[in-house]
Design a protein around this motif. Structure first.
Motif, PDB file in Angstrom:
ATOM      1  N   LEU A  49       8.911   8.053  -1.971  1.00  0.00           N
ATOM      2  CA  LEU A  49       8.643   8.535  -0.622  1.00  0.00           C
ATOM      3  C   LEU A  49       7.519   7.773   0.059  1.00  0.00           C
ATOM      4  O   LEU A  49       6.657   7.207  -0.604  1.00  0.00           O
ATOM      5  CB  LEU A  49       8.240  10.015  -0.669  1.00  0.00           C
ATOM      6  N   ILE A  50       7.527   7.825   1.381  1.00  0.00           N
ATOM      7  CA  ILE A  50       6.388   7.430   2.198  1.00  0.00           C
ATOM      8  C   ILE A  50       5.952   8.682   2.939  1.00  0.00           C
ATOM      9  O   ILE A  50       6.777   9.362   3.560  1.00  0.00           O
ATOM     10  CB  ILE A  50       6.745   6.320   3.202  1.00  0.00           C
ATOM     11  N   VAL A  51       4.676   9.015   2.845  1.00  0.00           N
ATOM     12  CA  VAL A  51       4.142  10.209   3.492  1.00  0.00           C
ATOM     13  C   VAL A  51       3.119   9.781   4.538  1.00  0.00           C
ATOM     14  O   VAL A  51       2.146   9.101   4.221  1.00  0.00           O
ATOM     15  CB  VAL A  51       3.484  11.149   2.452  1.00  0.00           C
ATOM     16  N   SER A  52       3.380  10.168   5.784  1.00  0.00           N
ATOM     17  CA  SER A  52       2.433   9.911   6.869  1.00  0.00           C
ATOM     18  C   SER A  52       1.539  11.134   7.015  1.00  0.00           C
ATOM     19  O   SER A  52       2.026  12.270   6.995  1.00  0.00           O
ATOM     20  CB  SER A  52       3.174   9.683   8.192  1.00  0.00           C
ATOM     21  N   LEU A  53       0.254  10.884   7.175  1.00  0.00           N
ATOM     22  CA  LEU A  53      -0.719  11.967   7.300  1.00  0.00           C
ATOM     23  C   LEU A  53      -1.241  12.027   8.729  1.00  0.00           C
ATOM     24  O   LEU A  53      -1.170  11.051   9.468  1.00  0.00           O
ATOM     25  CB  LEU A  53      -1.860  11.745   6.307  1.00  0.00           C
ATOM     26  N   HIS A  54      -1.786  13.172   9.114  1.00  0.00           N
ATOM     27  CA  HIS A  54      -2.327  13.315  10.465  1.00  0.00           C
ATOM     28  C   HIS A  54      -3.587  12.488  10.677  1.00  0.00           C
ATOM     29  O   HIS A  54      -3.864  12.053  11.782  1.00  0.00           O
ATOM     30  CB  HIS A  54      -2.606  14.787  10.784  1.00  0.00           C
ATOM     31  N   GLU A  55      -4.352  12.291   9.629  1.00  0.00           N
ATOM     32  CA  GLU A  55      -5.562  11.479   9.731  1.00  0.00           C
ATOM     33  C   GLU A  55      -5.861  10.887   8.364  1.00  0.00           C
ATOM     34  O   GLU A  55      -5.365  11.382   7.355  1.00  0.00           O
ATOM     35  CB  GLU A  55      -6.739  12.308  10.222  1.00  0.00           C
ATOM     36  N   PRO A  56      -6.640   9.826   8.320  1.00  0.00           N
ATOM     37  CA  PRO A  56      -6.970   9.239   7.017  1.00  0.00           C
ATOM     38  C   PRO A  56      -7.604  10.301   6.115  1.00  0.00           C
ATOM     39  O   PRO A  56      -8.501  11.027   6.536  1.00  0.00           O
ATOM     40  CB  PRO A  56      -7.974   8.141   7.352  1.00  0.00           C
ATOM     41  N   ALA A  57      -7.075  10.402   4.933  1.00  0.00           N
ATOM     42  CA  ALA A  57      -7.575  11.407   4.005  1.00  0.00           C
ATOM     43  C   ALA A  57      -7.242  10.998   2.587  1.00  0.00           C
ATOM     44  O   ALA A  57      -6.350  10.190   2.353  1.00  0.00           O
ATOM     45  CB  ALA A  57      -6.954  12.769   4.307  1.00  0.00           C
ATOM     46  N   GLU A  58      -7.968  11.566   1.669  1.00  0.00           N
ATOM     47  CA  GLU A  58      -7.629  11.383   0.270  1.00  0.00           C
ATOM     48  C   GLU A  58      -6.381  12.219  -0.026  1.00  0.00           C
ATOM     49  O   GLU A  58      -6.270  13.346   0.452  1.00  0.00           O
ATOM     50  CB  GLU A  58      -8.795  11.846  -0.612  1.00  0.00           C
ATOM     51  N   PRO A  59      -5.464  11.693  -0.807  1.00  0.00           N
ATOM     52  CA  PRO A  59      -4.221  12.416  -1.058  1.00  0.00           C
ATOM     53  C   PRO A  59      -4.332  13.473  -2.166  1.00  0.00           C
ATOM     54  O   PRO A  59      -3.375  13.732  -2.880  1.00  0.00           O
ATOM     55  CB  PRO A  59      -3.253  11.299  -1.444  1.00  0.00           C
ATOM     56  N   ALA A  60      -5.491  14.122  -2.277  1.00  0.00           N
ATOM     57  CA  ALA A  60      -5.719  15.078  -3.374  1.00  0.00           C
ATOM     58  C   ALA A  60      -4.723  16.231  -3.372  1.00  0.00           C
ATOM     59  O   ALA A  60      -4.200  16.618  -4.426  1.00  0.00           O
ATOM     60  CB  ALA A  60      -7.147  15.614  -3.312  1.00  0.00           C
TER      61      ALA A  60
END
Length: 90
Positions: free
Chosen positions: A27-38
Motif C-alpha cells: 500500500l501507499i498511505v497518504s497522511l494529512h500532515e508529516p507525521a511518524e507512522p506510529a
C-alpha cells in the motif's frame, strides 16, 4: 470518519472477505500532515519507505486490518502500491 477506499481496493477487499481469506497488501498511505507512522505500525503496517517530500508512507498490511487503517484520523488516502509506467507524448 473513515477515509473512503478506492474502488479497486474496495473490490479486492470485498472479494477477500467473501472468500474468508486475508493476505498482505502493498500500500501507499497518504497522511494529512508529516507525521511518524506510529499508529499505522500499531495496526501491523510494515513500513518500507517514508517519503521525505510529501506526507506519505509505503509498506504492507494484512487486508483484514485495512478498514481500521482507513479509519485513522491522520490517514488522507490509501491505495494499492504497484509498478508505475510513464510515457512521453508530444
Amino acid at each position: 470518519m473513515a477515509t473512503p477506499l478506492p474502488a479497486e481496493l474496495e473490490t479486492l477487499l470485498q472479494a477477500l472477505e467473501q472468500a474468508g481469506y486475508s493476505r498482505s497488501l502493498d500500500l501507499i498511505v497518504s497522511l494529512h500532515e508529516p507525521a511518524e507512522p506510529a499508529s499505522l505500525i500499531r495496526l501491523g503496517f510494515v513500513v518500507r519507505h517514508v517519503m521525505q517530500s510529501m506526507p506519505m508512507v509505503s509498506g504492507s498490511l494484512n487486508a483484514d486490518r485495512l478498514r481500521a487503517l482507513a479509519a485513522l484520523p491522520e490517514v488522507r488516502a490509501v491505495e494499492l502500491d504497484g509498478e508505475m509506467q510513464a510515457y512521453l507524448t508530444r
